[in-house]
Motif scaffolding. Structure first.
Motif, PDB file in Angstrom:
ATOM      1  N   LEU A 190      11.469  27.976 -26.834  1.00  0.00           N
ATOM      2  CA  LEU A 190      10.529  26.977 -27.317  1.00  0.00           C
ATOM      3  C   LEU A 190       9.436  26.682 -26.293  1.00  0.00           C
ATOM      4  O   LEU A 190       8.277  26.444 -26.657  1.00  0.00           O
ATOM      5  CB  LEU A 190      11.282  25.688 -27.680  1.00  0.00           C
ATOM      6  N   ALA A 191       9.793  26.692 -25.012  1.00  0.00           N
ATOM      7  CA  ALA A 191       8.792  26.461 -23.968  1.00  0.00           C
ATOM      8  C   ALA A 191       7.752  27.578 -23.961  1.00  0.00           C
ATOM      9  O   ALA A 191       6.544  27.322 -23.800  1.00  0.00           O
ATOM     10  CB  ALA A 191       9.477  26.346 -22.607  1.00  0.00           C
ATOM     11  N   ALA A 192       8.214  28.822 -24.142  1.00  0.00           N
ATOM     12  CA  ALA A 192       7.278  29.943 -24.179  1.00  0.00           C
ATOM     13  C   ALA A 192       6.359  29.844 -25.393  1.00  0.00           C
ATOM     14  O   ALA A 192       5.145  30.090 -25.299  1.00  0.00           O
ATOM     15  CB  ALA A 192       8.045  31.259 -24.201  1.00  0.00           C
ATOM     16  N   TYR A 252       0.352  23.706 -20.664  1.00  0.00           N
ATOM     17  CA  TYR A 252       0.889  25.054 -20.883  1.00  0.00           C
ATOM     18  C   TYR A 252       1.495  25.622 -19.586  1.00  0.00           C
ATOM     19  O   TYR A 252       2.468  26.375 -19.625  1.00  0.00           O
ATOM     20  CB  TYR A 252      -0.184  25.976 -21.478  1.00  0.00           C
ATOM     21  N   ARG A 253       0.917  25.245 -18.441  1.00  0.00           N
ATOM     22  CA  ARG A 253       1.506  25.709 -17.175  1.00  0.00           C
ATOM     23  C   ARG A 253       2.892  25.099 -16.954  1.00  0.00           C
ATOM     24  O   ARG A 253       3.802  25.773 -16.462  1.00  0.00           O
ATOM     25  CB  ARG A 253       0.574  25.362 -16.015  1.00  0.00           C
ATOM     26  N   ASP A 281      10.480  29.577 -17.038  1.00  0.00           N
ATOM     27  CA  ASP A 281      10.948  30.354 -15.896  1.00  0.00           C
ATOM     28  C   ASP A 281      12.166  29.703 -15.246  1.00  0.00           C
ATOM     29  O   ASP A 281      13.149  30.380 -14.904  1.00  0.00           O
ATOM     30  CB  ASP A 281       9.810  30.493 -14.881  1.00  0.00           C
ATOM     31  N   GLN A 282      12.124  28.389 -15.064  1.00  0.00           N
ATOM     32  CA  GLN A 282      13.259  27.687 -14.471  1.00  0.00           C
ATOM     33  C   GLN A 282      14.482  27.737 -15.379  1.00  0.00           C
ATOM     34  O   GLN A 282      15.615  27.828 -14.906  1.00  0.00           O
ATOM     35  CB  GLN A 282      12.873  26.238 -14.186  1.00  0.00           C
ATOM     36  N   GLY A 283      14.219  27.682 -16.692  1.00  0.00           N
ATOM     37  CA  GLY A 283      15.331  27.773 -17.635  1.00  0.00           C
ATOM     38  C   GLY A 283      16.069  29.094 -17.521  1.00  0.00           C
ATOM     39  O   GLY A 283      17.304  29.135 -17.507  1.00  0.00           O
ATOM     40  N   LEU A 284      15.326  30.182 -17.407  1.00  0.00           N
ATOM     41  CA  LEU A 284      15.967  31.494 -17.248  1.00  0.00           C
ATOM     42  C   LEU A 284      16.746  31.571 -15.930  1.00  0.00           C
ATOM     43  O   LEU A 284      17.820  32.180 -15.865  1.00  0.00           O
ATOM     44  CB  LEU A 284      14.920  32.601 -17.297  1.00  0.00           C
ATOM     45  N   SER A 285      16.205  30.970 -14.890  1.00  0.00           N
ATOM     46  CA  SER A 285      16.890  30.990 -13.589  1.00  0.00           C
ATOM     47  C   SER A 285      18.217  30.232 -13.667  1.00  0.00           C
ATOM     48  O   SER A 285      19.224  30.657 -13.094  1.00  0.00           O
ATOM     49  CB  SER A 285      15.993  30.369 -12.515  1.00  0.00           C
ATOM     50  N   ARG A 286      18.228  29.099 -14.389  1.00  0.00           N
ATOM     51  CA  ARG A 286      19.469  28.329 -14.532  1.00  0.00           C
ATOM     52  C   ARG A 286      20.491  29.052 -15.395  1.00  0.00           C
ATOM     53  O   ARG A 286      21.699  28.929 -15.185  1.00  0.00           O
ATOM     54  CB  ARG A 286      19.161  26.950 -15.123  1.00  0.00           C
ATOM     55  N   SER A 290       3.177  35.348 -18.834  1.00  0.00           N
ATOM     56  CA  SER A 290       2.534  34.276 -18.070  1.00  0.00           C
ATOM     57  C   SER A 290       1.250  34.760 -17.412  1.00  0.00           C
ATOM     58  O   SER A 290       0.237  34.040 -17.381  1.00  0.00           O
ATOM     59  CB  SER A 290       3.504  33.742 -17.000  1.00  0.00           C
ATOM     60  N   ASN A 291       1.289  35.991 -16.911  1.00  0.00           N
ATOM     61  CA  ASN A 291       0.086  36.549 -16.278  1.00  0.00           C
ATOM     62  C   ASN A 291      -1.042  36.727 -17.288  1.00  0.00           C
ATOM     63  O   ASN A 291      -2.208  36.374 -17.015  1.00  0.00           O
ATOM     64  CB  ASN A 291       0.442  37.878 -15.623  1.00  0.00           C
ATOM     65  N   SER A 292      -0.721  37.265 -18.462  1.00  0.00           N
ATOM     66  CA  SER A 292      -1.754  37.462 -19.489  1.00  0.00           C
ATOM     67  C   SER A 292      -2.317  36.127 -19.957  1.00  0.00           C
ATOM     68  O   SER A 292      -3.539  35.982 -20.153  1.00  0.00           O
ATOM     69  CB  SER A 292      -1.163  38.219 -20.685  1.00  0.00           C
ATOM     70  N   LEU A 293      -1.448  35.154 -20.123  1.00  0.00           N
ATOM     71  CA  LEU A 293      -1.908  33.840 -20.563  1.00  0.00           C
ATOM     72  C   LEU A 293      -2.798  33.191 -19.497  1.00  0.00           C
ATOM     73  O   LEU A 293      -3.816  32.566 -19.812  1.00  0.00           O
ATOM     74  CB  LEU A 293      -0.696  32.952 -20.861  1.00  0.00           C
ATOM     75  N   GLY A 294      -2.399  33.365 -18.237  1.00  0.00           N
ATOM     76  CA  GLY A 294      -3.201  32.807 -17.152  1.00  0.00           C
ATOM     77  C   GLY A 294      -4.563  33.466 -17.048  1.00  0.00           C
ATOM     78  O   GLY A 294      -5.587  32.798 -16.824  1.00  0.00           O
ATOM     79  N   LEU A 295      -4.614  34.785 -17.227  1.00  0.00           N
ATOM     80  CA  LEU A 295      -5.892  35.493 -17.181  1.00  0.00           C
ATOM     81  C   LEU A 295      -6.811  35.058 -18.328  1.00  0.00           C
ATOM     82  O   LEU A 295      -8.025  34.911 -18.157  1.00  0.00           O
ATOM     83  CB  LEU A 295      -5.668  37.003 -17.246  1.00  0.00           C
TER      84      LEU A 295
END
Length: 340
Positions: A79-81, A106-107, A114-119, A139-144
């Protein structure tokens, strides 16, 4: 009527003599048989009860510490993504790119994903490497698309389309992969919460052994009262009451625990369904998922509080072994073994 020769003969006949001599021997053997049966039955019941209770404890702990958080975490990450992409598109459409503080939402969602996957990494046996790589690329594409190419509409649109493809492409996109991982993790949670055949067999063995031990205790009490002329043995009476409690209390607590775990799994199913149904409105879904996750935590915390009852049951099962040994053993020692 006086005793005749036949009566005197019967009284002093070899059969009557041996019956009088064998009666104490038979009573002793009968009590010893009761003692052995009680020791075997209570030992079997205690072992089966301990293993069954321990399995319930372990599966509840696994559900609370690994399976449920993994399902919730995967739903929250997905959902965060989705929300990050929605917020980024809204940012571009309203021409707020470049405005101070406009991209924080969005950031923060990307950071939460990202933190969710790490947990989740240490709570699941599934491979998250591909998903982590996709999330980083997304995340990179969205940031660009929202920062570097903000003054180049064509490149900006290309990067946003690229991010959307990485997010929602059928089967191989980030969201479908997270959905597949979540469904697999839900099946693991359901299997952990369910009571399998071996667990059911353990409870059946424990209950049957306890029922047989209770009947044997009653039989021993009546043998002592009928053949030995003794009052009710306190140790055996306490052992009988304890055996009945052991047959009822842990099983009742187990049914309660299963209800709580079943409710938690039902909430996990709803979390999974919510993350799919409200994909177009991830902010609403996130709120619902958070509420359901809190209910899951409360239910599993309530189920975990039954550990004290299982500990008391284990101590009681040990007493159920000791008390018959004391009751019958002391009576046999006083009445028979010392006379041999």
């Amino acid at each position: 009527m006086t005793n005749g020769p036949a009566t005197v003969w019967r009284r002093h006949s070899p059969a009557a003599y041996w019956r009088r001599r064998l009666r104490p021997w038979r009573t002793r053997r009968l009590l010893e048989a009761h003692l052995v049966a009680l020791l075997v039955l209570t030992a079997v019941a205690s072992t089966a009860l301990f293993l069954s209770c321990r399995q319930i404890q372990r599966s509840t702990e696994a559900l609370a510490s690994r399976e449920a958080p993994a399902v919730q975490g995967l739903a929250a990450t997905r959902l965060a993504a989705l929300r990050a992409h929605q917020e980024a598109e809204a940012l571009v459409e309203m021409r707020l790119v470049g405005v101070a503080g406009s991209g924080e939402t969005y950031r923060s969602q990307l950071s939460a994903a990202d933190q969710g996957l790490s947990r989740i990494a240490d709570r699941t046996d599934q491979d998250l490497g591909t998903v982590k790589g996709l999330l980083a690329t997304y995340s990179n594409s969205l940031g660009l698309g929202t920062s570097l190419y903000r003054d180049q509409p064509l490149m900006q649109q290309q990067k946003l389309q690229e991010a959307k493809s990485l997010l929602s492409r059928s089967t191989v996109g980030l969201a479908p992969r997270l959905d597949a991982l979540q469904r697999t993790q839900l099946r693991h949670a359901e299997a952990t919460a369910a009571m399998g055949w071996w667990q059911r067999a353990g409870w059946w063995i424990a209950e049957l052994a306890l029922a047989a031990a209770a009947l044997t205790l009653l039989s021993a009490l009546f043998v002592l009262r009928d053949r030995c002329g003794r009052d009710w043995n306190p140790s055996l009476l306490v052992a009988f009451v304890l055996t009945v409690l052991l047959a009822v209390a842990p099983l009742s607590v187990t049914y309660f625990t299963q209800d709580e775990r079943g409710g938690a799994v039902a909430d996990l199913r709803q979390i999974t369904a919510l993350s799919r149904q409200h994909a177009a409105a991830p902010a609403v879904a996130q709120q619902h998922v958070t509420e359901r996750a809190e209910e899951v935590r409360e239910q599993l915390a309530t189920a975990a509080r039954t550990d004290t009852v299982y500990l008391v049951a284990f101590v009681g099962s040990l007493m159920a072994i000791v008390l018959p040994a004391l009751g019958l053993g002391s009576r046999l020692d006083n009445d028979y073994w010392r006379r041999r």
